[in-house]
Design a protein around this motif. Structure first.
Motif, PDB file in Angstrom:
ATOM      1  N   THR A   1       0.840  -1.199   0.000  1.00 37.07           N
ATOM      2  CA  THR A   1       0.000   0.000   0.000  1.00 37.07           C
ATOM      3  C   THR A   1       0.876   1.251   0.000  1.00 37.07           C
ATOM      4  OG1 THR A   1      -1.769  -1.156   1.155  1.00 37.07           O
ATOM      5  CG2 THR A   1      -1.810   1.250   1.238  1.00 37.07           C
ATOM      6  N   THR A   2       1.931   1.253   0.823  1.00 38.10           N
ATOM      7  CA  THR A   2       2.858   2.389   0.843  1.00 38.10           C
ATOM      8  C   THR A   2       3.424   2.641  -0.551  1.00 38.10           C
ATOM      9  OG1 THR A   2       3.487   1.925   3.130  1.00 38.10           O
ATOM     10  CG2 THR A   2       5.011   3.279   1.846  1.00 38.10           C
ATOM     11  N   LEU A   3       3.831   1.554  -1.222  1.00 40.62           N
ATOM     12  CA  LEU A   3       4.412   1.703  -2.558  1.00 40.62           C
ATOM     13  C   LEU A   3       3.392   2.247  -3.555  1.00 40.62           C
ATOM     14  CD1 LEU A   3       6.572  -1.543  -2.758  1.00 40.62           C
ATOM     15  CD2 LEU A   3       7.249   0.776  -2.052  1.00 40.62           C
ATOM     16  N   ALA A   4       2.167   1.755  -3.490  1.00 41.22           N
ATOM     17  CA  ALA A   4       1.123   2.238  -4.404  1.00 41.22           C
ATOM     18  C   ALA A   4       0.801   3.707  -4.134  1.00 41.22           C
ATOM     19  CB  ALA A   4      -0.129   1.378  -4.272  1.00 41.22           C
ATOM     20  N   LEU A   5       0.696   4.066  -2.862  1.00 38.55           N
ATOM     21  CA  LEU A   5       0.396   5.463  -2.529  1.00 38.55           C
ATOM     22  C   LEU A   5       1.544   6.388  -2.936  1.00 38.55           C
ATOM     23  CD1 LEU A   5      -1.296   4.996   0.957  1.00 38.55           C
ATOM     24  CD2 LEU A   5      -2.407   5.674  -1.191  1.00 38.55           C
ATOM     25  N   PHE A   6       2.784   5.946  -2.727  1.00 39.65           N
ATOM     26  CA  PHE A   6       3.922   6.782  -3.125  1.00 39.65           C
ATOM     27  C   PHE A   6       3.979   6.920  -4.639  1.00 39.65           C
ATOM     28  CE2 PHE A   6       8.300   7.808  -4.185  1.00 39.65           C
ATOM     29  CZ  PHE A   6       8.480   8.941  -3.412  1.00 39.65           C
ATOM     30  N   ALA A   7       3.663   5.854  -5.362  1.00 39.92           N
ATOM     31  CA  ALA A   7       3.636   5.936  -6.832  1.00 39.92           C
ATOM     32  C   ALA A   7       2.660   7.017  -7.281  1.00 39.92           C
ATOM     33  CB  ALA A   7       3.269   4.590  -7.440  1.00 39.92           C
ATOM     34  N   GLY A   8       1.487   7.030  -6.680  1.00 38.09           N
ATOM     35  CA  GLY A   8       0.496   8.042  -7.031  1.00 38.09           C
ATOM     36  C   GLY A   8       0.916   9.438  -6.633  1.00 38.09           C
ATOM     37  N   ALA A   9       1.467   9.574  -5.439  1.00 38.66           N
ATOM     38  CA  ALA A   9       1.865  10.898  -4.949  1.00 38.66           C
ATOM     39  C   ALA A   9       3.045  11.463  -5.720  1.00 38.66           C
ATOM     40  CB  ALA A   9       2.196  10.832  -3.458  1.00 38.66           C
ATOM     41  N   SER A  10       3.975  10.598  -6.105  1.00 37.86           N
ATOM     42  CA  SER A  10       5.198  11.065  -6.759  1.00 37.86           C
ATOM     43  C   SER A  10       5.076  11.119  -8.276  1.00 37.86           C
ATOM     44  CB  SER A  10       6.364  10.138  -6.400  1.00 37.86           C
ATOM     45  OG  SER A  10       6.170   8.852  -6.975  1.00 37.86           O
ATOM     46  N   GLY A  11       4.103  10.394  -8.811  1.00 35.79           N
ATOM     47  CA  GLY A  11       3.993  10.298 -10.261  1.00 35.79           C
ATOM     48  C   GLY A  11       4.929   9.251 -10.854  1.00 35.79           C
ATOM     49  N   ASP A  12       5.621   8.508  -9.984  1.00 35.29           N
ATOM     50  CA  ASP A  12       6.548   7.459 -10.438  1.00 35.29           C
ATOM     51  C   ASP A  12       5.821   6.125 -10.402  1.00 35.29           C
ATOM     52  OD1 ASP A  12       8.496   5.548 -10.891  1.00 35.29           O
ATOM     53  OD2 ASP A  12       9.903   6.333  -9.401  1.00 35.29           O
ATOM     54  N   HIS A  13       5.251   5.767 -11.534  1.00 34.20           N
ATOM     55  CA  HIS A  13       4.469   4.530 -11.634  1.00 34.20           C
ATOM     56  C   HIS A  13       5.273   3.400 -12.269  1.00 34.20           C
ATOM     57  CE1 HIS A  13       0.770   6.480 -10.342  1.00 34.20           C
ATOM     58  NE2 HIS A  13       1.153   7.510 -11.064  1.00 34.20           N
ATOM     59  N   ASN A  14       6.597   3.434 -12.118  1.00 32.44           N
ATOM     60  CA  ASN A  14       7.427   2.358 -12.661  1.00 32.44           C
ATOM     61  C   ASN A  14       6.921   1.039 -12.082  1.00 32.44           C
ATOM     62  OD1 ASN A  14       9.455   0.435 -13.144  1.00 32.44           O
ATOM     63  ND2 ASN A  14      11.041   2.004 -13.175  1.00 32.44           N
ATOM     64  N   PRO A  15       6.501   0.108 -12.937  1.00 32.96           N
ATOM     65  CA  PRO A  15       5.879  -1.123 -12.441  1.00 32.96           C
ATOM     66  C   PRO A  15       6.803  -2.010 -11.613  1.00 32.96           C
ATOM     67  CG  PRO A  15       6.153  -1.215 -14.826  1.00 32.96           C
ATOM     68  CD  PRO A  15       6.508   0.179 -14.396  1.00 32.96           C
ATOM     69  N   ILE A  16       8.097  -1.819 -11.695  1.00 31.32           N
ATOM     70  CA  ILE A  16       9.022  -2.627 -10.894  1.00 31.32           C
ATOM     71  C   ILE A  16       8.770  -2.416  -9.398  1.00 31.32           C
ATOM     72  CG2 ILE A  16      10.972  -1.010 -10.684  1.00 31.32           C
ATOM     73  CD1 ILE A  16      11.579  -4.514 -11.823  1.00 31.32           C
ATOM     74  N   HIS A  17       8.124  -1.286  -9.056  1.00 33.30           N
ATOM     75  CA  HIS A  17       7.857  -0.966  -7.660  1.00 33.30           C
ATOM     76  C   HIS A  17       6.481  -1.428  -7.184  1.00 33.30           C
ATOM     77  CE1 HIS A  17      11.499   1.335  -7.466  1.00 33.30           C
ATOM     78  NE2 HIS A  17      11.110   2.142  -8.427  1.00 33.30           N
ATOM     79  N   ILE A  18       5.591  -1.773  -8.120  1.00 30.52           N
ATOM     80  CA  ILE A  18       4.219  -2.081  -7.700  1.00 30.52           C
ATOM     81  C   ILE A  18       3.611  -3.323  -8.332  1.00 30.52           C
ATOM     82  CG2 ILE A  18       3.582   0.251  -6.973  1.00 30.52           C
ATOM     83  CD1 ILE A  18       2.495   0.776  -9.758  1.00 30.52           C
ATOM     84  N   ASP A  19       4.271  -3.888  -9.327  1.00 29.50           N
ATOM     85  CA  ASP A  19       3.699  -5.027 -10.037  1.00 29.50           C
ATOM     86  C   ASP A  19       4.602  -6.248  -9.863  1.00 29.50           C
ATOM     87  OD1 ASP A  19       2.979  -6.931 -12.045  1.00 29.50           O
ATOM     88  OD2 ASP A  19       2.109  -5.338 -13.274  1.00 29.50           O
ATOM     89  N   LEU A  20       4.139  -7.221  -9.100  1.00 28.57           N
ATOM     90  CA  LEU A  20       4.917  -8.417  -8.801  1.00 28.57           C
ATOM     91  C   LEU A  20       5.329  -9.165 -10.065  1.00 28.57           C
ATOM     92  CD1 LEU A  20       6.129 -10.329  -6.713  1.00 28.57           C
ATOM     93  CD2 LEU A  20       3.878 -11.400  -6.504  1.00 28.57           C
ATOM     94  N   ASP A  21       4.433  -9.242 -11.048  1.00 31.67           N
ATOM     95  CA  ASP A  21       4.762  -9.940 -12.297  1.00 31.67           C
ATOM     96  C   ASP A  21       5.930  -9.272 -13.015  1.00 31.67           C
ATOM     97  OD1 ASP A  21       2.734 -11.813 -11.890  1.00 31.67           O
ATOM     98  OD2 ASP A  21       1.257 -10.635 -13.027  1.00 31.67           O
ATOM     99  N   VAL A  22       5.934  -7.954 -13.046  1.00 21.87           N
ATOM    100  CA  VAL A  22       7.032  -7.224 -13.691  1.00 21.87           C
ATOM    101  C   VAL A  22       8.332  -7.456 -12.924  1.00 21.87           C
ATOM    102  CG1 VAL A  22       7.934  -4.921 -14.237  1.00 21.87           C
ATOM    103  CG2 VAL A  22       5.553  -5.503 -14.785  1.00 21.87           C
ATOM    104  N   ALA A  23       8.277  -7.401 -11.597  1.00 21.41           N
ATOM    105  CA  ALA A  23       9.481  -7.635 -10.786  1.00 21.41           C
ATOM    106  C   ALA A  23      10.030  -9.035 -11.047  1.00 21.41           C
ATOM    107  CB  ALA A  23       9.162  -7.445  -9.306  1.00 21.41           C
ATOM    108  N   ARG A  24       9.150 -10.017 -11.092  1.00 22.14           N
ATOM    109  CA  ARG A  24       9.605 -11.395 -11.325  1.00 22.14           C
ATOM    110  C   ARG A  24      10.157 -11.569 -12.739  1.00 22.14           C
ATOM    111  NH1 ARG A  24       5.088 -14.663  -7.795  1.00 22.14           N
ATOM    112  NH2 ARG A  24       6.142 -14.294  -5.806  1.00 22.14           N
ATOM    113  N   SER A  25       9.560 -10.887 -13.714  1.00 19.88           N
ATOM    114  CA  SER A  25      10.080 -10.995 -15.089  1.00 19.88           C
ATOM    115  C   SER A  25      11.464 -10.365 -15.210  1.00 19.88           C
ATOM    116  CB  SER A  25       9.105 -10.354 -16.089  1.00 19.88           C
ATOM    117  OG  SER A  25       9.140  -8.943 -15.987  1.00 19.88           O
TER     118      SER A  25
END
Length: 136
Positions: free
Chosen positions: A24-48
């Motif tokens: 939740t912290t990561l998702a909220l920070f992504a929204g607040a900062s405008g940094d929606h890099n999926p490596i920080h919020i999407d498990l599938d992207v991180a695993r790939s």
């Protein structure tokens, strides 16, 4: 008399201990900062990318260091903040921000900074300069 007027080389800032980094912290920070890099919020992207899980934005740790500084001195007294990213902060990591005055030049303090996880991993190092004199 201000606490800042009592600062000497070696003065330690009160540590800022933060709760475990949640998804939740990561998702909220992504929204607040405008940094929606999926490596920080999407498990599938991180695993790939060969990672076990997502990890925190480096700028989140830098923001926490800013909070450490503004908890110690008024924002308008902070003259500079420089950081170096040293390691990732994994989801569920528990960061602690610390600072120590390493030099004084007149009324300007140089503060050595770090963000460290509970296991001892240093994720961020840095330095700030803070003017200790009140504005006249």
């Amino acid at each position: 008399m201000s606490v800042l007027s009592e600062v000497r080389v070696g003065t330690e800032l009160p540590p800022l201990r933060l709760p475990a980094i949640s998804r939740t912290t990561l998702a909220l920070f992504a929204g607040a900062s405008g940094d929606h890099n999926p490596i920080h919020i999407d498990l599938d992207v991180a695993r790939s990318a060969g990672l076990d899980d997502v990890f925190a934005h480096g700028m989140l740790s830098m923001a926490y260091l800013g909070g450490l500084l503004t908890g110690w001195a008024p924002q308008e007294r902070i003259r500079s903040l420089r950081v170096r990213f040293a390691a990732v902060t994994p989801v569920h990591g528990e960061p602690t921000c610390t600072g120590r005055v390493v030099a004084l030049a007149g009324t300007v303090a140089t503060v050595e900074l770090a963000v460290t996880l509970a296991d001892g991993t240093v994720t961020l190092t840095g330095e700030a300069t803070v003017d200790l004199a009140p504005e006249s």
